[in-house]
Design a protein around this motif. Structure first.
Motif, PDB file in Angstrom:
ATOM      1  N   ALA A  49      40.912  35.123  39.538  1.00 19.23           N
ATOM      2  CA  ALA A  49      41.452  35.272  41.390  1.00 19.23           C
ATOM      3  C   ALA A  49      40.266  36.308  41.719  1.00 19.23           C
ATOM      4  CB  ALA A  49      42.411  36.205  41.482  1.00 19.23           C
ATOM      5  N   VAL A  50      40.414  35.982  43.403  1.00 13.52           N
ATOM      6  CA  VAL A  50      39.425  36.752  44.165  1.00 13.52           C
ATOM      7  C   VAL A  50      39.983  36.907  45.113  1.00 13.52           C
ATOM      8  CG1 VAL A  50      37.918  34.541  45.527  1.00 13.52           C
ATOM      9  CG2 VAL A  50      36.829  36.288  44.621  1.00 13.52           C
ATOM     10  N   VAL A  51      39.662  38.177  45.681  1.00 17.39           N
ATOM     11  CA  VAL A  51      40.047  38.674  47.124  1.00 17.39           C
ATOM     12  C   VAL A  51      39.019  37.715  48.418  1.00 17.39           C
ATOM     13  CG1 VAL A  51      40.556  40.153  48.651  1.00 17.39           C
ATOM     14  CG2 VAL A  51      41.230  40.646  46.201  1.00 17.39           C
ATOM     15  N   ARG A  52      39.894  36.870  48.735  1.00 18.45           N
ATOM     16  CA  ARG A  52      38.625  36.406  50.171  1.00 18.45           C
ATOM     17  C   ARG A  52      38.525  37.468  51.578  1.00 18.45           C
ATOM     18  NH1 ARG A  52      35.813  32.922  48.033  1.00 18.45           N
ATOM     19  NH2 ARG A  52      36.839  31.624  46.283  1.00 18.45           N
ATOM     20  N   ARG A  53      39.848  38.391  51.734  1.00 18.28           N
ATOM     21  CA  ARG A  53      39.606  38.787  52.512  1.00 18.28           C
ATOM     22  C   ARG A  53      40.641  39.706  52.262  1.00 18.28           C
ATOM     23  NH1 ARG A  53      39.934  37.969  58.918  1.00 18.28           N
ATOM     24  NH2 ARG A  53      41.093  39.727  59.508  1.00 18.28           N
ATOM     25  N   PRO A  54      39.562  41.618  52.526  1.00 17.33           N
ATOM     26  CA  PRO A  54      40.952  42.729  52.407  1.00 17.33           C
ATOM     27  C   PRO A  54      41.462  42.660  53.556  1.00 17.33           C
ATOM     28  CG  PRO A  54      38.649  42.985  53.755  1.00 17.33           C
ATOM     29  CD  PRO A  54      38.353  41.676  53.638  1.00 17.33           C
ATOM     30  N   GLY A  55      43.004  43.413  53.361  1.00 17.51           N
ATOM     31  CA  GLY A  55      43.850  44.404  54.286  1.00 17.51           C
ATOM     32  C   GLY A  55      44.516  45.181  53.420  1.00 17.51           C
ATOM     33  N   THR A  56      45.194  45.507  54.395  1.00 18.30           N
ATOM     34  CA  THR A  56      46.070  46.720  53.805  1.00 18.30           C
ATOM     35  C   THR A  56      47.894  46.982  54.628  1.00 18.30           C
ATOM     36  OG1 THR A  56      45.938  47.894  56.523  1.00 18.30           O
ATOM     37  CG2 THR A  56      44.310  48.815  54.730  1.00 18.30           C
ATOM     38  N   ASP A  57      48.571  45.750  55.528  1.00 20.67           N
ATOM     39  CA  ASP A  57      49.205  45.505  55.414  1.00 20.67           C
ATOM     40  C   ASP A  57      50.534  44.533  54.539  1.00 20.67           C
ATOM     41  OD1 ASP A  57      49.189  47.443  57.403  1.00 20.67           O
ATOM     42  OD2 ASP A  57      48.732  45.902  59.261  1.00 20.67           O
ATOM     43  N   ALA A  58      49.564  43.332  53.928  1.00 20.26           N
ATOM     44  CA  ALA A  58      50.841  42.703  53.394  1.00 20.26           C
ATOM     45  C   ALA A  58      49.601  41.645  52.100  1.00 20.26           C
ATOM     46  CB  ALA A  58      51.582  41.916  54.414  1.00 20.26           C
ATOM     47  N   THR A  59      49.307  41.040  51.606  1.00 22.66           N
ATOM     48  CA  THR A  59      48.998  40.341  50.767  1.00 22.66           C
ATOM     49  C   THR A  59      49.316  38.769  50.877  1.00 22.66           C
ATOM     50  OG1 THR A  59      48.126  42.227  49.402  1.00 22.66           O
ATOM     51  CG2 THR A  59      47.651  39.799  48.542  1.00 22.66           C
ATOM     52  N   VAL A 118      44.823  39.452  40.855  1.00 19.79           N
ATOM     53  CA  VAL A 118      46.127  39.477  42.376  1.00 19.79           C
ATOM     54  C   VAL A 118      47.810  40.761  42.192  1.00 19.79           C
ATOM     55  CG1 VAL A 118      48.640  38.821  42.734  1.00 19.79           C
ATOM     56  CG2 VAL A 118      46.730  36.532  41.524  1.00 19.79           C
ATOM     57  N   CYS A 119      47.813  41.445  41.230  1.00 22.01           N
ATOM     58  CA  CYS A 119      48.714  41.828  41.370  1.00 22.01           C
ATOM     59  C   CYS A 119      48.678  43.634  41.555  1.00 22.01           C
ATOM     60  CB  CYS A 119      48.695  42.449  39.814  1.00 22.01           C
ATOM     61  SG  CYS A 119      50.631  41.267  39.392  1.00 22.01           S
ATOM     62  N   ALA A 120      46.986  43.982  41.867  1.00 23.13           N
ATOM     63  CA  ALA A 120      45.876  45.211  42.383  1.00 23.13           C
ATOM     64  C   ALA A 120      46.202  45.589  43.712  1.00 23.13           C
ATOM     65  CB  ALA A 120      45.076  44.885  41.890  1.00 23.13           C
ATOM     66  N   ALA A 121      45.865  43.291  44.051  1.00 22.30           N
ATOM     67  CA  ALA A 121      45.558  43.889  45.614  1.00 22.30           C
ATOM     68  C   ALA A 121      47.302  44.044  46.263  1.00 22.30           C
ATOM     69  CB  ALA A 121      45.272  41.895  45.952  1.00 22.30           C
ATOM     70  N   VAL A 122      48.507  43.125  44.856  1.00 23.26           N
ATOM     71  CA  VAL A 122      49.679  43.805  46.345  1.00 23.26           C
ATOM     72  C   VAL A 122      50.101  45.089  45.579  1.00 23.26           C
ATOM     73  CG1 VAL A 122      52.110  42.896  45.316  1.00 23.26           C
ATOM     74  CG2 VAL A 122      50.543  41.396  44.943  1.00 23.26           C
ATOM     75  N   ARG A 123      49.898  46.078  45.246  1.00 25.61           N
ATOM     76  CA  ARG A 123      49.910  47.357  44.839  1.00 25.61           C
ATOM     77  C   ARG A 123      49.366  47.751  45.566  1.00 25.61           C
ATOM     78  NH1 ARG A 123      49.066  46.095  38.822  1.00 25.61           N
ATOM     79  NH2 ARG A 123      50.727  46.297  37.771  1.00 25.61           N
TER      80      ARG A 123
END
Length: 329
Positions: free
Chosen positions: A198-208, A249-254
Motif C-alpha cells: 500500500a502507499v500513503v497518498r496524503r499525510p494527515g493527523t486527525d483520521a485515516t 495500513v495499520c501504521a497509518a491508522v495507529r
C-alpha cells in the motif's frame, strides 16, 4: 528510467507493450483487443506491432478465453486476457475459481499459472446494465489469486509490469472512470515491489481514509475539503487487495487513531468489511473510535442517471469522519 506523461489507458498499453517486447512468451487476447485496440483502447497498436500471433481477438466466450489461457500458461506462455467489462467476466468465474486459483495447490506446486486477467471495472462512466460492477470481493475471497487495482497511471504501469512477470495468476481490476487520468509515469522495471504494498497518498493527523482503485481520488478530494475546514485527513491507497499490506495500513491508522474505509462495492461481506476487521483486530488499542465504512449500497448497480446517488462521495465520507469525531468526544 525515463518518464512520460500518460493517461492510465496509455500507461497500461505501454506496460503491455514493454512486457511483450521483453518476453516473447507474453500474449494478449480477448474480445476486440486486436485491430480495434479494445473498447477503451488499452491494447491499441499491439496487433500491428507484434502480429496476430501475439495480440488477437477471440469469440465472445469469456469462459473459453480463460480456459485457453489456462492451457497456454500450463505450457510455458504468459497470457494476458481481457474481460472487456466487469460483469462480462462472470461466465468465466468457474474457470477462475476452479482452475486458475487452484492449479498450483492441486499439483503440489509443480504447475503454476502465470497469467493476468484484465477486468475494466467499477462505475462512474454512466454505463448501462452489466457494464458497471464492483466484483473485487469475489476474487479476493478466492485463495490462489492476486488481486490489484491502480488509482494512478504510474501505478497502472508498475502494477501491470509486475503482474505480467508474476509466477501466479493476477486479477487486474482497471477503474474505468480513471482511464483518462493523466500524470508523469516512470517507465521501466520498478525499483521495489508494488504488488502487496500500500502507499500513503496524503499525510494527515486527525483520521485515516483507506481506499483503493476508483475510490482513491474521491478520498483525496474529501481530504482537500476537510483541510479547508481545519481537519487533517491522511489517505492510504491499498492498491494491492491480495496480498494485503497490513503493515502500511495499520501504521497509518495507529498514527491517527481513527479510520474510514471507502469503496464503491456494496458494504455487506465486502473488501471494505475485511479491511475494517483487520484494522480493528490489529489496531484496537490505538483506535479512538470504531472504524467506519463508506461504500456502495446493498443493491444491484443502479441505472446510469442514478449512479451518483450510489457511489461514495465527498459528503458521505466527511459525514463518516464527523461520526468519528463525535465518537471521540
Amino acid at each position: 528510467m525515463t518518464h512520460e506523461k500518460l493517461t492510465m489507458a496509455q500507461a497500461l498499453n505501454r506496460a503491455l507493450r514493454d512486457a511483450m517486447t521483453d518476453d516473447p512468451t507474453v500474449v494478449v487476447f480477448g474480445e476486440d483487443v486486436g485491430p480495434l485496440g479494445g473498447v477503451f483502447r488499452v491494447t491499441d497498436g499491439l496487433t500491428a506491432a507484434f502480429g496476430e500471433d501475439r495480440c488477437f481477438d477471440t469469440p465472445l466466450a469469456e469462459s473459453g478465453i480463460v480456459g485457453v489461457a489456462v492451457g497456454m500458461a500450463m505450457n510455458g506462455m504468459r497470457p494476458v486476457v481481457e474481460m472487456q467489462f466487469d460483469a462480462f467476466a462472470y461466465p468465466a468465474f468457474e474457470q477462475i475459481v476452479s482452475h486458475v486459483a487452484k492449479m498450483r495447490n492441486r499439483t503440489r506446486g509443480r504447475v503454476a499459472l502465470p497469467m493476468v486477467i484484465r477486468i475494466p471495472y467499477a462505475g462512474g462512466i454512466g454505463g448501462v446494465e452489466h457494464h458497471c460492477d464492483s466484483s473485487e470481493a469475489y476474487y479476493a475471497h478466492t485463495p490462489g489469486l492476486h488481486v490489484v487495482t491502480p488509482s494512478t497511471p504510474g501505478d497502472a504501469y508498475a502494477l501491470m509490469r509486475e503482474a505480467v512477470a508474476a509466477p501466479d495468476p493476477v486479477v487486474f481490476l482497471e477503474p474505468k472512470k480513471l482511464y483518462w487520468a493523466k500524470e508523469e509515469v516512470a517507465l521501466g522495471p520498478s525499483a521495489s515491489p508494488v504488488i502487496g504494498r500500500a502507499v500513503v497518498r496524503r499525510p494527515g493527523t486527525d483520521a485515516t481514509l483507506i481506499a483503493y482503485g476508483p475510490s482513491v481520488p474521491v478520498a483525496l478530494e474529501a481530504a482537500e475539503v476537510a483541510d479547508r475546514e481545519g481537519r487533517s485527513l491522511q489517505v492510504v491507497d491499498v492498491r494491492s487487495i491480495v496480498p494485503f499490506d497490513d503493515e502500511t495500513v495499520c501504521a497509518a491508522v495507529r498514527a491517527t487513531g481513527r479510520a474510514v474505509v471507502v469503496a464503491e462495492a456494496p458494504g455487506f461481506a465486502s473488501v471494505a468489511s475485511e479491511i475494517a476487521a483487520r484494522v480493528t483486530e490489529r489496531c484496537f488499542h490505538s483506535l479512538a473510535a470504531p472504524v467506519r465504512r463508506v461504500t456502495g449500497f446493498d443493491i444491484p448497480y443502479p441505472p446510469p442517471k442514478s449512479e451518483h446517488l450510489y457511489l461514495p462521495g465527498v459528503d458521505r465520507i466527511l459525514d463518516a469522519v464527523d461520526d468519528l469525531q463525535w465518537e471521540d468526544s
